[in-house]
Scaffold this motif. Structure first.
Motif: not given
Length: 130
Positions: A22, A46, A68-70, A104, A106-109
Protein backbone atom coordinates in the motif's frame (compact mmCIF):
# COMPACT_ATOMS: atom_id res chain seq x y z
CA UNK A 1 -5.17 -41.58 -32.80
CA UNK A 2 -3.20 -40.73 -29.67
CA UNK A 3 -0.46 -38.20 -29.24
CA UNK A 4 2.78 -38.72 -27.36
CA UNK A 5 2.97 -34.98 -26.62
CA UNK A 6 2.61 -34.05 -22.95
CA UNK A 7 -0.88 -32.96 -22.03
CA UNK A 8 -1.31 -29.32 -21.00
CA UNK A 9 -3.42 -28.95 -17.87
CA UNK A 10 -4.95 -25.66 -16.71
CA UNK A 11 -3.00 -23.86 -14.04
CA UNK A 12 -4.30 -23.19 -10.57
CA UNK A 13 -3.97 -19.66 -9.19
CA UNK A 14 -5.28 -17.55 -6.34
CA UNK A 15 -6.98 -14.18 -6.61
CA UNK A 16 -5.02 -12.98 -3.58
CA UNK A 17 -1.52 -13.68 -4.96
CA UNK A 18 0.75 -10.75 -5.60
CA UNK A 19 -1.30 -8.09 -3.85
CA UNK A 20 0.63 -4.82 -3.91
CA UNK A 21 2.10 -2.97 -1.00
CA UNK A 22 0.00 0.00 0.00
CA UNK A 23 -0.51 2.47 -1.64
CA UNK A 24 -0.04 2.31 -5.43
CA UNK A 25 -0.35 5.18 -7.89
CA UNK A 26 -2.91 3.31 -10.03
CA UNK A 27 -5.27 0.37 -9.82
CA UNK A 28 -3.93 -2.96 -11.06
CA UNK A 29 -6.08 -4.77 -13.63
CA UNK A 30 -5.22 -8.39 -14.46
CA UNK A 31 -6.99 -10.22 -17.28
CA UNK A 32 -7.83 -13.68 -15.92
CA UNK A 33 -9.86 -15.16 -18.77
CA UNK A 34 -11.44 -14.11 -22.03
CA UNK A 35 -13.80 -15.75 -24.48
CA UNK A 36 -16.22 -14.87 -27.27
CA UNK A 37 -18.79 -13.34 -24.91
CA UNK A 38 -16.99 -12.39 -21.71
CA UNK A 39 -13.86 -10.98 -20.13
CA UNK A 40 -12.94 -11.68 -16.49
CA UNK A 41 -10.62 -9.32 -14.61
CA UNK A 42 -9.12 -9.03 -11.16
CA UNK A 43 -8.91 -5.38 -10.16
CA UNK A 44 -6.88 -4.30 -7.13
CA UNK A 45 -7.47 -0.82 -5.71
CA UNK A 46 -5.31 0.77 -3.02
CA UNK A 47 -7.26 3.93 -2.25
CA UNK A 48 -8.13 4.89 -5.83
CA UNK A 49 -11.44 6.33 -6.97
CA UNK A 50 -12.77 7.44 -10.34
CA UNK A 51 -11.55 10.93 -11.28
CA UNK A 52 -13.93 13.78 -10.35
CA UNK A 53 -16.74 14.02 -12.89
CA UNK A 54 -15.79 10.74 -14.62
CA UNK A 55 -18.45 8.05 -15.14
CA UNK A 56 -18.09 4.62 -16.74
CA UNK A 57 -20.68 4.23 -19.52
CA UNK A 58 -20.13 0.78 -21.02
CA UNK A 59 -22.00 -0.89 -23.89
CA UNK A 60 -21.93 -4.21 -22.00
CA UNK A 61 -23.18 -5.59 -18.68
CA UNK A 62 -20.66 -5.88 -15.86
CA UNK A 63 -21.04 -8.28 -12.94
CA UNK A 64 -18.73 -7.33 -10.09
CA UNK A 65 -18.02 -8.84 -6.68
CA UNK A 66 -15.89 -7.34 -3.93
CA UNK A 67 -13.59 -10.06 -2.54
CA UNK A 68 -11.54 -8.04 -0.03
CA UNK A 69 -11.35 -4.50 1.26
CA UNK A 70 -14.08 -1.86 1.18
CA UNK A 71 -15.46 0.43 -1.52
CA UNK A 72 -18.20 2.91 -2.32
CA UNK A 73 -19.77 2.49 -5.77
CA UNK A 74 -21.91 5.26 -7.21
CA UNK A 75 -24.71 4.46 -9.69
CA UNK A 76 -26.11 7.34 -11.72
CA UNK A 77 -29.51 8.35 -10.38
CA UNK A 78 -29.05 6.96 -6.86
CA UNK A 79 -28.82 9.62 -4.16
CA UNK A 80 -26.06 7.91 -2.15
CA UNK A 81 -23.10 5.65 -2.97
CA UNK A 82 -23.41 1.95 -2.20
CA UNK A 83 -20.98 0.77 0.48
CA UNK A 84 -19.55 -2.61 -0.58
CA UNK A 85 -17.94 -5.14 1.75
CA UNK A 86 -16.39 -8.54 0.97
CA UNK A 87 -18.96 -10.81 -0.65
CA UNK A 88 -21.16 -8.00 -1.98
CA UNK A 89 -21.90 -8.20 -5.70
CA UNK A 90 -24.13 -6.60 -8.31
CA UNK A 91 -24.88 -6.64 -12.01
CA UNK A 92 -24.41 -3.24 -13.61
CA UNK A 93 -26.53 -3.17 -16.78
CA UNK A 94 -25.08 -1.83 -20.01
CA UNK A 95 -25.20 1.97 -20.22
CA UNK A 96 -25.88 2.49 -16.51
CA UNK A 97 -23.35 5.16 -15.67
CA UNK A 98 -21.32 4.30 -12.58
CA UNK A 99 -18.16 5.32 -10.79
CA UNK A 100 -15.95 4.21 -7.92
CA UNK A 101 -16.44 6.90 -5.29
CA UNK A 102 -13.94 5.51 -2.75
CA UNK A 103 -11.77 2.50 -1.92
CA UNK A 104 -10.04 1.76 1.34
CA UNK A 105 -6.62 3.37 1.64
CA UNK A 106 -5.69 0.97 4.49
CA UNK A 107 -5.88 -2.40 2.70
CA UNK A 108 -6.05 -3.71 -0.87
CA UNK A 109 -9.56 -3.77 -2.29
CA UNK A 110 -9.87 -6.80 -4.57
CA UNK A 111 -12.63 -6.88 -7.18
CA UNK A 112 -13.62 -9.64 -9.60
CA UNK A 113 -15.27 -8.14 -12.68
CA UNK A 114 -17.03 -10.10 -15.42
CA UNK A 115 -17.74 -8.05 -18.54
CA UNK A 116 -20.53 -9.63 -20.63
CA UNK A 117 -21.05 -8.86 -24.30
CA UNK A 118 -24.66 -7.98 -25.15
CA UNK A 119 -26.38 -10.83 -27.03
CA UNK A 120 -27.03 -8.61 -30.08
CA UNK A 121 -23.39 -7.48 -30.38
CA UNK A 122 -21.14 -9.51 -32.70
CA UNK A 123 -18.00 -10.96 -31.11
CA UNK A 124 -15.81 -9.18 -33.68
CA UNK A 125 -16.80 -5.71 -32.47
CA UNK A 126 -13.99 -3.55 -31.07
CA UNK A 127 -16.40 -2.36 -28.36
CA UNK A 128 -16.90 -5.92 -27.10
CA UNK A 129 -15.53 -6.82 -23.69
CA UNK A 130 -13.93 -9.91 -25.21
Amino acid sequence: MTSDAPRAFPRTATLFAGLPAMPQADEIVDLLAQGPGARIERIVSTGQASPPGFWYDQPWDEWVVLLAGRADLRLDGEPEPRRLAPGDYLLIPARLRHRVAWTSPDEPTVWLAVHLRPPDQPSTSTDSPS
